[in-house]
Design a protein around this motif. Structure first.
Motif, mmCIF file in Angstrom:
data_model
loop_
_atom_site.group_PDB
_atom_site.id
_atom_site.type_symbol
_atom_site.label_atom_id
_atom_site.label_comp_id
_atom_site.label_asym_id
_atom_site.label_seq_id
_atom_site.Cartn_x
_atom_site.Cartn_y
_atom_site.Cartn_z
ATOM 1 N N ASP A 677 42.021 39.419 41.532
ATOM 2 C CA ASP A 677 41.096 39.882 40.500
ATOM 3 C C ASP A 677 39.713 39.259 40.641
ATOM 4 O OD1 ASP A 677 41.696 37.309 39.824
ATOM 5 O OD2 ASP A 677 42.388 37.757 37.788
ATOM 6 N N ALA A 678 39.439 38.563 41.776
ATOM 7 C CA ALA A 678 38.115 38.006 42.068
ATOM 8 C C ALA A 678 37.946 37.971 43.582
ATOM 9 C CB ALA A 678 37.960 36.614 41.470
ATOM 10 N N ALA A 679 36.759 38.346 44.063
ATOM 11 C CA ALA A 679 36.524 38.367 45.514
ATOM 12 C C ALA A 679 35.014 38.328 45.792
ATOM 13 C CB ALA A 679 37.154 39.598 46.141
ATOM 14 N N LEU A 680 34.685 37.997 47.048
ATOM 15 C CA LEU A 680 33.284 37.985 47.482
ATOM 16 C C LEU A 680 32.857 39.388 47.914
ATOM 17 C CD1 LEU A 680 33.345 34.732 49.668
ATOM 18 C CD2 LEU A 680 32.231 35.004 47.452
ATOM 19 N N GLU A 683 34.606 41.472 50.874
ATOM 20 C CA GLU A 683 36.031 41.240 51.015
ATOM 21 C C GLU A 683 36.814 42.459 50.508
ATOM 22 O OE1 GLU A 683 36.529 36.401 50.685
ATOM 23 O OE2 GLU A 683 36.840 37.622 48.896
ATOM 24 N N LYS A 734 26.771 37.807 41.952
ATOM 25 C CA LYS A 734 27.867 36.973 41.448
ATOM 26 C C LYS A 734 27.975 37.106 39.929
ATOM 27 C CE LYS A 734 29.412 32.178 41.479
ATOM 28 N NZ LYS A 734 29.096 30.795 41.931
ATOM 29 N N GLY A 735 29.227 37.229 39.436
ATOM 30 C CA GLY A 735 29.424 37.330 37.991
ATOM 31 C C GLY A 735 30.556 38.274 37.636
ATOM 32 N N LEU A 736 30.755 38.455 36.313
ATOM 33 C CA LEU A 736 31.827 39.293 35.816
ATOM 34 C C LEU A 736 31.322 40.702 35.587
ATOM 35 C CD1 LEU A 736 34.803 39.187 34.877
ATOM 36 C CD2 LEU A 736 33.930 38.884 32.545
ATOM 37 N N ARG A 755 35.799 39.803 38.785
ATOM 38 C CA ARG A 755 34.809 38.740 38.993
ATOM 39 C C ARG A 755 34.347 38.751 40.453
ATOM 40 N NH1 ARG A 755 32.919 34.656 36.317
ATOM 41 N NH2 ARG A 755 34.439 34.980 34.641
ATOM 42 N N VAL A 756 33.005 38.857 40.594
ATOM 43 C CA VAL A 756 32.377 38.760 41.921
ATOM 44 C C VAL A 756 32.045 37.295 42.146
ATOM 45 C CG1 VAL A 756 30.473 39.519 43.383
ATOM 46 C CG2 VAL A 756 31.427 41.084 41.705
ATOM 47 N N ARG A 757 32.557 36.736 43.216
ATOM 48 C CA ARG A 757 32.354 35.312 43.477
ATOM 49 C C ARG A 757 31.076 35.061 44.243
ATOM 50 N NH1 ARG A 757 37.560 32.919 46.192
ATOM 51 N NH2 ARG A 757 37.240 34.706 47.558
#
Length: 757
Positions: A677-680, A683, A734-736, A755-757
């Motif tokens: 549920d979060a990645a760069l 990715e 970066k952010g939600l 979420r974008v890391r």
């Protein structure tokens, strides 16, 4: 002006007040000073102002003079605490000023020397411990403190006597008993010194010393005096009870032992009322009765006293009991404990239910009348409870002498009891004995309902006499304890207390297995069922199947064997229950349904039973029930089920629409799962979607950008689901953000945070 003693003496005198060398001179000086000073201190208290006891108590109260004893109830060996208040401060107490019941109480000194005395504190309080003095009698006594012209006060205490133990708590004249007591004055251990004794009479200062019963002194030869006291203060002696007014009058009498120092030991004894005990109670005319009479003056061989009593039976000449006719029973020798025993015959001419008497006349002329009430007509049964067919013994008393038992005169409830000599029963006809009684064996009739019944005897001339009998019922047990229709169960019974010859449940006549009061036929129960001598049996059968049984929660079974004995038990029926796993899942997923409590399928049975399963009203499948009436099956959630809906799953017994169970399964709203549920940016993430419309193209947006599909094309399948891998757009900050699913675009059907890391 009021002065205290220590204010009168110079401080230089304090050390010499307790100086041993000056003690010989100081007492007279101090006594003189006390008289002078306290004459001013307490005006009006002089030797010629002695008051009566009550006035003295009031006066002491007004002066706040007080003495207390703790505990206020004690015995001779106890330590007591004496407290005085209201004394002058630092006042030396005269050691001869304290008495208990007139006897001087030992006051321990304070300091050294022959004139050492306890001294009150600065508040005028003096407390000391001491023991009970010799010469004090038991009972209520005053502890008194009197210091002439200074202090006088008293308090009431209870001096408890020592406890005597007597070999018999009930006594009669001339009975021999042993008496033991502890706590008397101890005899000296030194040789040459006379031991302590309790003598027959006392001429010395303590005339109360001795042994009394009922307040009368006991003399020789009833006690062998002197009674020696042991070095531990024990007394142990034998005594013959004298014939006194107190020992022939029923009730309580006091035995009291007082030693030379006034210590009392007490035992309360009971003089019983002469009592008649009978082996046959109630008794009947003509019966021979074993008896015992207690509470009579005893025989005493040591005194050459042999008490003999003559007995006469006085029976009532009429029912009023005002006139009696005497019949001699005979002489009887009284035992050394005051009892006689033997046997006598109740006169045949005596009346039933009459008030009679036994006259006992002693050799000394004393006599006693003891009541003897005769019984009326009666019937009894032993035991007073049992099963149908159990043997019983019936006894009838109060019949006319030599009268025969009439046919049909003994019934249990409304059912005739079997009587020898009637209706083909073996044995001669029954006649009453010379005492008007008879007894015979019978058995509990079959067909008599469980519960209490009256065993009745129809008396000649009219009327019925009865006794109560409880008809028992055995207990049936089942394995398993709860079952389904069609299931095989084993039924057993508890054992009877009374053993009879071997019987059976025959399957004929009245001997059947019944279910809810309906006989089970031979195609259900394998008759005959063998019943052992103790009433136990075991049989296996299949629970009958019917729509009526399927609707019940339990079945009541009863059995009747060929002896008429019944047994009863309840077989509980399992109710239909289904379990769905999971209770919530998407279209196309596999769910499991388990059910219990339906009809059992047994191998070899004529037919098999199955259940029909429906989802949302549409039949899905069917399955066969097992030997316990249970099943387990699974199926896929229909793809036609609406998203976000609850759909009934119905299980119905095929051909039996009344046997059905319904539970619900929920299809959740459309949704998407993102892994992770979060990645760069750049990715890849995996998307799993469920609950969408079937066969629709899928477009994914993350934040404000569209994703480029790793797969060529995402599309929902036949179940409305999809699964694919996508790349996170590289232009995201970066952010939600929100991940949105469109199927098809522009219809947004799902949205989740990402979420974008």
């Amino acid at each position: 002006m009021t002065l205290a003693i220590d204010e009168m003496l110079p401080s230089s005198c304090y050390p010499c007040f307790y100086n041993i060398n000056l003690m010989l001179y100081w007492p007279n000086i101090i006594r003189f000073s006390l008289v002078l000073v306290l004459g001013v201190l307490i005006a009006g208290v002089s030797s010629d102002s002695l008051l009566a006891d009550t006035d003295e108590d009031h006066f002491a109260q007004s002066k706040e003079w007080k003495v207390t004893v703790s505990p206020d109830s004690f015995s001779y060996a106890d330590e007591i605490t004496i407290a005085m208040s209201g004394l002058p401060r630092n006042f030396p107490l005269d050691t001869s000023s304290v008495t208990l019941g007139g006897a001087k109480v030992y006051v321990p000194g304070h300091g050294e020397g022959p004139y050492a005395r306890p001294v009150s504190d600065d508040d005028g309080i003096l407390v000391f411990k001491t023991n009970v003095p010799d010469g004090v009698s038991s009972g209520s006594q005053h502890l008194r403190v009197e210091i002439e012209n200074i202090f006088v006060s008293r308090t009431l205490v209870d001096v408890r006597p020592l406890t005597l133990r007597v070999s018999s708590s009930e006594i009669v004249p001339y009975q021999e008993v042993w008496v033991v007591g502890m706590g008397f004055t101890e005899s000296p251990n030194n040789r040459g010194k006379r031991p302590e004794t309790i003598n027959e009479t006392t001429l010395g200062w303590n005339a109360s010393s001795g042994i009394t019963i009922g307040g009368i002194r006991v003399l020789k030869p009833y006690i062998q005096f002197p009674v020696m006291l042991g070095s531990n203060g024990s007394a142990f002696f034998k005594m013959v009870i004298p014939e006194l007014e107190s020992t022939i009058t029923p009730g309580q009498v006091e035995l009291k032992v007082t030693d030379r120092e006034g210590r009392d030991g007490v035992a309360m004894l009971t003089v019983p009322t002469p009592k008649l005990d009978l082996a046959n109670n109630p008794s009947y005319p003509g019966e021979s009765v074993n008896f015992e009479i207690s509470g009579l003056p005893a025989s005493q061989p040591g005194f050459n006293i042999n008490n003999v009593v003559n007995m006469t039976y006085l029976y009532a000449a009429d029912v009023s009991g005002t006139k009696h006719i005497g019949v001699t029973i005979g002489p009887f020798a009284v035992s050394e404990t005051g009892s006689i025993s033997g046997r006598f015959d109740v006169p045949k001419a005596a009346l039933l239910s009459s008030p009679n008497k036994i006259l006992v006349v002693g050799s000394n002329g004393r006599n006693w009348e003891l009541a003897h009430h005769l019984g009326g007509r009666s019937i009894s049964i032993e035991p007073n409870s049992g099963f149908q067919g159990d043997p019983v013994r019936i006894t009838i008393k109060g019949m006319p002498i030599n009268h025969h038992l009439a046919v049909g005169s003994v019934l249990l409830g409304d059912t005739l009891m079997k009587v020898p000599g009637y209706f083909g029963e073996p044995g001669p006809r029954l006649f009453a004995s010379d005492s008007g009684s008879l007894a015979f064996g019978s058995e509990v009739p079959t067909g008599v309902s469980v519960g209490y019944h009256t065993l009745g005897w129809n008396v000649p001339g009219g009327g019925t006499i009865g006794a109560v009998f409880y008809v028992m019922e055995n207990r049936l047990l089942f394995d398993p304890a709860s079952a389904t229709p069609g299931e095989i169960v084993t039924m057993t019974s508890d054992a009877h207390a009374v053993k009879t010859q071997r019987r059976s449940i025959s399957g004929s006549g009245d001997s059947y297995v019944k279910m809810d009061n309906f006989r089970l036929a031979h195609n259900v129960v394998n008759y005959p069922v063998s019943v052992s001598a103790d009433g136990t049996f075991e049989t296996t059968f299949r629970v009958p199947i019917s729509k009526g049984i399927a609707a019940k929660d339990s079945l009541e079974f009863t059995t009747v064997d060929t002896a008429g004995r019944t047994a009863r038990g309840t077989l509980y029926l399992k109710r239909e229950v289904i379990t769905i796993t999971p209770l919530e899942s998407a279209r196309g997923t596999r769910i499991t349904v388990e059910g219990t409590g339906f009809i059992s399928n047994v191998s070899g049975a004529d037919s098999s039973y199955r259940v029909l399963l429906s989802y949302g009203g549409a039949q899905i499948k069917s399955t066969i029930l097992d030997a316990s009436g249970a099943f387990k099956t699974s199926f896929n959630v229909p793809v036609t089920a609406e998203v976000g809906s609850e759909n009934p799953i119905t299980v119905e017994l095929e051909g039996w629409p009344s046997v059905r169970v319904v539970s619900n399964h929920k299809v959740p709203e459309a949704g998407v799962q993102v892994i992770p549920d979060a990645a760069l940016p750049g990715e890849y993430i995996e998307l799993i979607g469920t609950g969408f419309t079937r066969f629709r193209p899928v477009t994914i947006g993350i934040g404000h950008l569209w994703v480029s599909n790793s797969d060529r094309f995402l599309k929902t399948d036949v179940s409305g689901g999809f699964r694919g891998t996508v790349e996170v757009p590289r232009g995201l900050s970066k952010g939600l953000v929100r991940l949105k699913v469109y199927a098809p675009y522009p219809t947004e059907v799902a949205s989740v945070p990402f979420r974008v890391r």
